[in-house]
Design a protein around this motif. Structure first.
Motif, PDB file in Angstrom:
ATOM      1  N   MET A   1       0.833  -1.214   0.000  1.00 24.37           N
ATOM      2  CA  MET A   1       0.000   0.000   0.000  1.00 24.37           C
ATOM      3  C   MET A   1       0.862   1.255   0.000  1.00 24.37           C
ATOM      4  SD  MET A   1      -3.035  -0.682  -0.498  1.00 24.37           S
ATOM      5  CE  MET A   1      -3.675   0.940  -0.227  1.00 24.37           C
ATOM      6  N   THR A   2       1.995   1.203   0.675  1.00 28.56           N
ATOM      7  CA  THR A   2       2.904   2.339   0.675  1.00 28.56           C
ATOM      8  C   THR A   2       3.463   2.569  -0.725  1.00 28.56           C
ATOM      9  OG1 THR A   2       3.503   1.900   2.971  1.00 28.56           O
ATOM     10  CG2 THR A   2       4.985   3.307   1.710  1.00 28.56           C
ATOM     11  N   VAL A   3       3.846   1.500  -1.388  1.00 25.94           N
ATOM     12  CA  VAL A   3       4.369   1.609  -2.756  1.00 25.94           C
ATOM     13  C   VAL A   3       3.294   2.145  -3.690  1.00 25.94           C
ATOM     14  CG1 VAL A   3       5.222   0.274  -4.726  1.00 25.94           C
ATOM     15  CG2 VAL A   3       6.126  -0.158  -2.439  1.00 25.94           C
ATOM     16  N   VAL A   4       2.070   1.650  -3.574  1.00 29.07           N
ATOM     17  CA  VAL A   4       0.969   2.132  -4.411  1.00 29.07           C
ATOM     18  C   VAL A   4       0.728   3.617  -4.166  1.00 29.07           C
ATOM     19  CG1 VAL A   4      -1.533   1.960  -4.768  1.00 29.07           C
ATOM     20  CG2 VAL A   4      -0.143  -0.108  -4.666  1.00 29.07           C
ATOM     21  N   THR A   5       0.752   4.033  -2.925  1.00 31.39           N
ATOM     22  CA  THR A   5       0.539   5.444  -2.582  1.00 31.39           C
ATOM     23  C   THR A   5       1.646   6.323  -3.156  1.00 31.39           C
ATOM     24  OG1 THR A   5      -0.573   4.787  -0.542  1.00 31.39           O
ATOM     25  CG2 THR A   5       0.218   7.055  -0.673  1.00 31.39           C
ATOM     26  N   VAL A   6       2.887   5.904  -3.015  1.00 28.75           N
ATOM     27  CA  VAL A   6       4.010   6.690  -3.544  1.00 28.75           C
ATOM     28  C   VAL A   6       3.934   6.781  -5.066  1.00 28.75           C
ATOM     29  CG1 VAL A   6       6.524   6.700  -3.827  1.00 28.75           C
ATOM     30  CG2 VAL A   6       5.526   6.260  -1.584  1.00 28.75           C
ATOM     31  N   VAL A   7       3.611   5.699  -5.733  1.00 32.69           N
ATOM     32  CA  VAL A   7       3.487   5.711  -7.198  1.00 32.69           C
ATOM     33  C   VAL A   7       2.335   6.610  -7.625  1.00 32.69           C
ATOM     34  CG1 VAL A   7       2.932   4.275  -9.200  1.00 32.69           C
ATOM     35  CG2 VAL A   7       4.612   3.484  -7.532  1.00 32.69           C
ATOM     36  N   ALA A   8       1.211   6.580  -6.913  1.00 33.04           N
ATOM     37  CA  ALA A   8       0.073   7.434  -7.255  1.00 33.04           C
ATOM     38  C   ALA A   8       0.413   8.913  -7.081  1.00 33.04           C
ATOM     39  CB  ALA A   8      -1.129   7.061  -6.397  1.00 33.04           C
TER      40      ALA A   8
END
Length: 80
Positions: A10-17
């Motif tokens: 979820m952290t990776v998804v948030t950073v990419v978004a």
């Protein structure tokens, strides 16, 4: 361990978004904002204007002390 992996995903998804939104802003929205700011500055510092209808042809002295012609809106005229 599964919970930690899920939080990392979820952290990776948030950073990419966030990076995607920032890239979109800087690629598509910021250039038009920058042009509008520069044109407003040129029009506010312009002189010797000749107005026709809703626009004026004015002269602007740039940072190299070179005169350039700029088209500005007629803010002193009547708005219809």
């Amino acid at each position: 361990m599964k919970e930690a992996t899920g939080e990392l995903n979820m952290t990776v998804v948030t950073v990419v978004a966030i990076a995607a939104v920032a890239a979109f802003f800087y690629a598509f929205i910021w250039p038009s904002i920058k042009v509008n700011i520069l044109n407003s500055t040129k029009c506010s510092n312009s002189y010797n204007c000749t107005c026709n209808g809703k626009t004026c042809q004015c002269w602007y002295l740039d940072e190299d002390q070179k005169e350039t012609e700029v088209t500005c809106p007629d803010n002193n005229g009547e708005s219809n």
